[in-house]
Design a protein around this motif. Structure first.
Motif, PDB file in Angstrom:
ATOM      1  N   GLY A 169       0.792  -1.231   0.000  1.00  0.00           N
ATOM      2  CA  GLY A 169       0.000   0.000   0.000  1.00  0.00           C
ATOM      3  C   GLY A 169       0.815   1.268   0.000  1.00  0.00           C
ATOM      4  O   GLY A 169       2.010   1.274   0.253  1.00  0.00           O
ATOM      5  N   ASN A 170       0.147   2.360  -0.294  1.00  0.00           N
ATOM      6  CA  ASN A 170       0.854   3.629  -0.468  1.00  0.00           C
ATOM      7  C   ASN A 170       0.514   4.649   0.609  1.00  0.00           C
ATOM      8  O   ASN A 170       0.906   5.799   0.493  1.00  0.00           O
ATOM      9  N   VAL A 171      -0.245   4.280   1.623  1.00  0.00           N
ATOM     10  CA  VAL A 171      -0.577   5.264   2.655  1.00  0.00           C
ATOM     11  C   VAL A 171       0.704   5.530   3.450  1.00  0.00           C
ATOM     12  O   VAL A 171       1.270   4.611   4.039  1.00  0.00           O
ATOM     13  N   LEU A 228       2.483   3.666   6.957  1.00  0.00           N
ATOM     14  CA  LEU A 228       1.831   2.454   7.474  1.00  0.00           C
ATOM     15  C   LEU A 228       2.804   1.400   8.025  1.00  0.00           C
ATOM     16  O   LEU A 228       2.511   0.769   9.048  1.00  0.00           O
ATOM     17  N   GLN A 237      -9.542   7.609   0.566  1.00  0.00           N
ATOM     18  CA  GLN A 237     -10.175   6.295   0.869  1.00  0.00           C
ATOM     19  C   GLN A 237      -9.283   5.104   0.549  1.00  0.00           C
ATOM     20  O   GLN A 237      -9.777   3.993   0.390  1.00  0.00           O
ATOM     21  N   GLN A 238      -7.990   5.310   0.515  1.00  0.00           N
ATOM     22  CA  GLN A 238      -7.127   4.168   0.215  1.00  0.00           C
ATOM     23  C   GLN A 238      -6.886   3.311   1.454  1.00  0.00           C
ATOM     24  O   GLN A 238      -6.493   2.149   1.354  1.00  0.00           O
ATOM     25  N   GLY A 239      -7.075   3.873   2.644  1.00  0.00           N
ATOM     26  CA  GLY A 239      -6.887   3.097   3.867  1.00  0.00           C
ATOM     27  C   GLY A 239      -8.118   2.260   4.180  1.00  0.00           C
ATOM     28  O   GLY A 239      -9.241   2.621   3.815  1.00  0.00           O
ATOM     29  N   CYS A 240      -7.890   1.131   4.856  1.00  0.00           N
ATOM     30  CA  CYS A 240      -9.011   0.218   5.120  1.00  0.00           C
ATOM     31  C   CYS A 240      -9.994   0.801   6.134  1.00  0.00           C
ATOM     32  O   CYS A 240     -11.100   0.305   6.289  1.00  0.00           O
TER      33      CYS A 240
END
Lengths: 360, 475
Positions: B154-156, B159, B287-290
């Motif tokens: 992921g790209n957040v 993390l 909204q990329q994070g769960c």
């Protein structure tokens, strides 16, 4: 305009030589009005976009229906029961729902296919020895590709041409016999089929250590990509392999780009260089648009392909695909599917959710 | 200067093969590692952790992380400046959103928060240092894995810090595989930690290989005592299939979250503020994070009806777009949103409010309350329900996929709904506006961050008495 007049006009238009922009526009607007009047789900869709026969002034204003809509809506002017053929997509996404295209007649589809195929694939031959690496229409009655290939072999194949796939899969004995005969007699041979079937054929022929040099003028047509049904190959690798195994230069390996949601196909002029430029005949036009706004992107930039196919008269003429492409001077470059993106983070995108929810 | 990703103690940088890759708008050099090199790094990290980390009191490790985090909170620190400069360009996220997000996030790793982190899992954190009396009798001591492998995704931004810090607190030698989408942050953190605490410098590594490259991954799994994996079910399944049966693999799959707004939050005075909080959860990291909401259930019966609330939300998303514009999308992402939006438009009764350029979309659905993921990247479905109490039933079929619920409701409802949501698999209930910023010590996907990593070695209560009988001073 009524149905009979539409069909007659279309057949005339398809048969015409370069009828010009104004004629294309006029027929596209007539078809839009016809579909708006007879295809209720489409009319509703168009109204939400603020597009009605009153506001649509040119073919490019016709709202493009996303191909997913074919899965949930019965987009048809005729009653579904009156269709002589229903072509369906393979239903690999959206919970197995299949997109449907209803055809009250195949006269227009067939005329579109024949004129275009003759010009883009047959290269001056009236008939050729042909082998089809795809199931017959009897085996796949709802496949537009099966119908297309049936037409090809029926109207453009010599006697003795035929399907090389039966209930038991590829008939390799017949395939190798066909290929060997072509090599011996020097008569050009045309091998047509799904891209993944050609990969299966390549793999098996390689296993048997079989390769031919088909005579000059021989051609190969592949379509549809690999779709997870065979190994995934890079295009260069694929056309190199075709060229090596069959002895047909890459410039004579034609890729056809077609969709169940259309009645007209696109072709390239061989695949010496990939990606090749695709183009269609005068009764289909393509715009490269930003999928979010529907507005054409500047020439040379990547967008999503929207096609306006006058021959798809009973359903909708204009569809928004999920295929990425770039406009060129003489057509467009097809860059592959522009959908199914996964989330960049740890959230879930629609496709993954559907898979996960299906597995849960 | 071209940025190098990774942190590879025990390997000479010159001896490595580096591959230039374009990450977003930044050229990054990534180390190309084979299986043998990964094995060598893992062995080095294991030996060094054994010699220099495992005997340290956990309090000293907390201090070291605290000092590293303090440096990264300092905007003048060169590493922080690289983060502020490069992470927006790598990920495409708005610069100011990344800067604010990083600061807020790093604050959850300062000493008091780390102590909370420890206290959350261990009644007595000294159990990480020495044998401590157990309630049942006898003594116990917690041991982390000698080598803990992290396979991040992921790209957040930032993390990887969660699991890396957890690994350090349990005194594991840590090897993390940096995500291709944002390969820089983890390596930078490791370098800062090494600078502030040279004792830890050789006890962690950040590696990289191209997704699907089997040999280095197999080597890492082989060397690790415990593997943490993040990503899609497909990629986790691939890792799982390579795990030896006896080795533990903790998989953190992709999740979905949603929001619930009660009629009480929809009175004329509060509705607009509620919409702003919800919009913040939608806009932050697109909204990329769960933990970001896909859907919002709005209760009927308030002074502001759900349809009007959907318009408020649209208005607030438009405001966020002006302040923190969404990152540029790939054609596949844009096409995904378009497909989602068309499907929403074609849902009977549906009404879609959208920015003409597609920067955000709110779909209002009064008739179809089915749980569906959004198109991501600032798209949300607002569903009207008669009672929020109906929502747990709607989401129940997706039990395995649920994570955070953001709730705007009065206290009684908060607890009542939380209980019902817990039953259907929701693992975190947050205030609207806090969905994307979990607090220190939160139970990620309902699990224990530290307890899941350790094994307890216990001294049976009777062993002490038995030992007593062998003492030199026995009478």
């Amino acid at each position: 305009m009524d149905y009979d007049a539409i069909v007659a006009d279309l057949l005339t238009f398809i048969a015409a030589d370069a009828p010009g922009d104004a004629a294309f526009d006029r027929l596209a607007l007539q078809l839009f009005a016809y579909q708006f009047a007879h295809n209720q789900p489409f009319a509703k869709f168009a109204r939400t976009r603020g597009r009605t026969p009153r506001t649509v002034k040119s073919w490019a204003d016709i709202p493009a229906v996303p191909i997913n809509a074919f899965k949930t809506l019965d987009l048809t002017c005729c009653a579904p029961a009156d269709a002589v053929a229903v072509f369906m997509t393979s239903g690999t996404t959206l919970g197995g729902l299949r997109g449907k295209s209803y055809h009250p007649t195949l006269a227009v589809y067939d005329a579109s296919m024949r004129r275009n195929f003759a010009e883009r694939f047959m290269a001056g031959h009236a008939r050729m020895d042909m082998g089809i690496l795809f199931p017959t229409t009897a085996m796949m009655p709802n496949s537009s590709l099966a119908h297309y290939l049936n037409l090809a072999v029926r109207d453009f194949g010599t006697p003795g041409s035929g399907h090389l796939i039966g209930e038991a899969g590829i008939d390799f004995d017949r395939l190798t016999a066909d290929l060997t005969r072509a090599e011996t007699t020097g008569r050009p041979y045309a091998l047509l089929g799904a891209s993944f079937s050609l990969v299966h054929a390549l793999d098996e022929l390689q296993r048997r250590g079989f390769a031919v040099r088909l005579p000059e003028g021989s051609r190969i047509l592949d379509t549809g990509g690999f779709k997870g049904q065979s190994r995934e190959l890079e295009l260069d690798e694929f056309y190199d392999a075709l060229s090596q195994t069959f002895g047909v230069p890459r410039s004579q390996c034609i890729n056809m780009y077609g969709m169940t949601e259309l009645s007209t196909q696109f072709y390239d002029n061989g695949n010496a260089v990939c990606p090749s430029v695709k183009s269609g005949p005068h009764w289909i036009r393509t715009r490269v648009v930003n999928p979010l706004t529907g507005v054409a992107v500047p020439k040379g930039e990547t967008g999503v392909l929207a096609h306006t196919d006058l021959a798809h008269f009973n359903i909708v003429t204009t569809i928004l695909t999920e295929d990425a492409g770039i406009e060129t001077d003489d057509g467009f470059l097809l860059l592959g599917r522009a959908a199914g993106a996964e989330a960049q983070g740890c959230s879930m995108a629609v496709d993954e959710f559907l898979r996960a929810a299906g597995a849960a | 200067m071209v940025e190098r990703a990774g942190y590879l103690p025990g390997l000479a940088a010159d001896a490595l093969h580096w591959r230039a890759e374009t990450c977003g708008a930044v050229e990054v050099l990534l180390p190309v590692l084979g299986g043998e090199q990964v094995t060598a790094i893992a062995q080095h990290v294991r030996d060094q952790a054994q010699a220099r980390l495992r005997s340290q009191p956990v309090g000293r490790i907390v201090d070291a992380i605290d000092r590293a985090v303090a440096r990264l909170l300092d905007r003048r620190d060169p590493y922080r400046q690289r983060m502020d400069d490069l992470l927006p360009r790598v990920t495409g996220y708005n610069r100011e959103m990344v800067r604010l997000g990083l600061t807020g996030y790093l604050k959850t790793f300062r000493k008091p928060e780390l102590q909370r982190f420890l206290a959350e899992d261990f009644a007595n954190p000294a159990i990480l240092d020495d044998f401590q009396p157990l309630a049942k009798g006898g003594f116990g001591r917690a041991f982390g894995p000698r080598v803990l492998a992290h396979i991040w995704a992921g790209n957040v931004p930032g993390l990887p810090l969660w699991s890396l810090v957890a690994g350090l607190l349990v005194k594991a030698g840590n090897i993390g595989k940096a995500p291709s989408a944002e390969p820089l942050f983890a390596g930078w953190f490791a370098q800062v930690l090494a600078e502030v605490e040279p004792d830890l410098a050789e006890c962690l590594a950040v590696v990289w290989w191209r997704g699907g490259d089997v040999a280095p991954e197999a080597a890492l799994i082989q060397q690790a005592d415990l593997v943490l994996g993040y990503g899609s079910n497909e990629s986790l399944g691939a890792i799982q299939s390579r795990m030896p049966v006896a080795k533990r693999f903790l998989a953190y799959g992709h999740k979905v979250s949603f929001a619930m707004v009660s009629a009480a939050a929809l009175d004329a005075a509060k509705a607009s503020a509620t919409a702003r909080l919800a919009a913040y959860d939608v806009a932050r990291y697109d909204q990329q994070g769960c933990y970001a909401p896909h859907m919002l259930f709005a209760e009927r019966g308030g002074a502001v009806p759900p349809q009007r609330f959907a318009q408020f939300l649209a208005h607030e998303l438009a405001a966020f777009e002006r302040k923190f514009p969404r990152r540029p999308l790939t054609m596949a992402e844009a096409s995904g949103i378009a497909a989602w939006r068309h499907a929403e438009e074609m849902t009977p009764g549906g009404e879609v409010f959208g920015d003409p350029h597609g920067a955000w979309t709110v779909s209002y659905q009064p008739e179809d309350s089915a749980f569906r993921p959004s198109g991501l990247n600032r798209t949300i479905r607002v569903v009207a329900v008669d009672r929020l109490a109906d929502v747990p039933g709607i989401v129940a079929p997706f039990k395995a996929l649920l994570q955070t619920v953001g709730i705007a409701a009065p206290p009684r409802d908060l607890f009542r709904l939380a209980a019902a949501l817990g039953h259907v698999g929701v693992t975190r209930v947050a205030a609207l506006g806090d969905m994307t910023a979990p607090e220190a010590g939160w139970h990620h996907d309902g699990r224990f961050n530290l307890l899941d990593l350790v094994e307890i070695t216990e001294i049976d209560g009777r062993a002490e008495a038995a030992a007593d009988r062998l003492a030199s001073y026995v009478d």
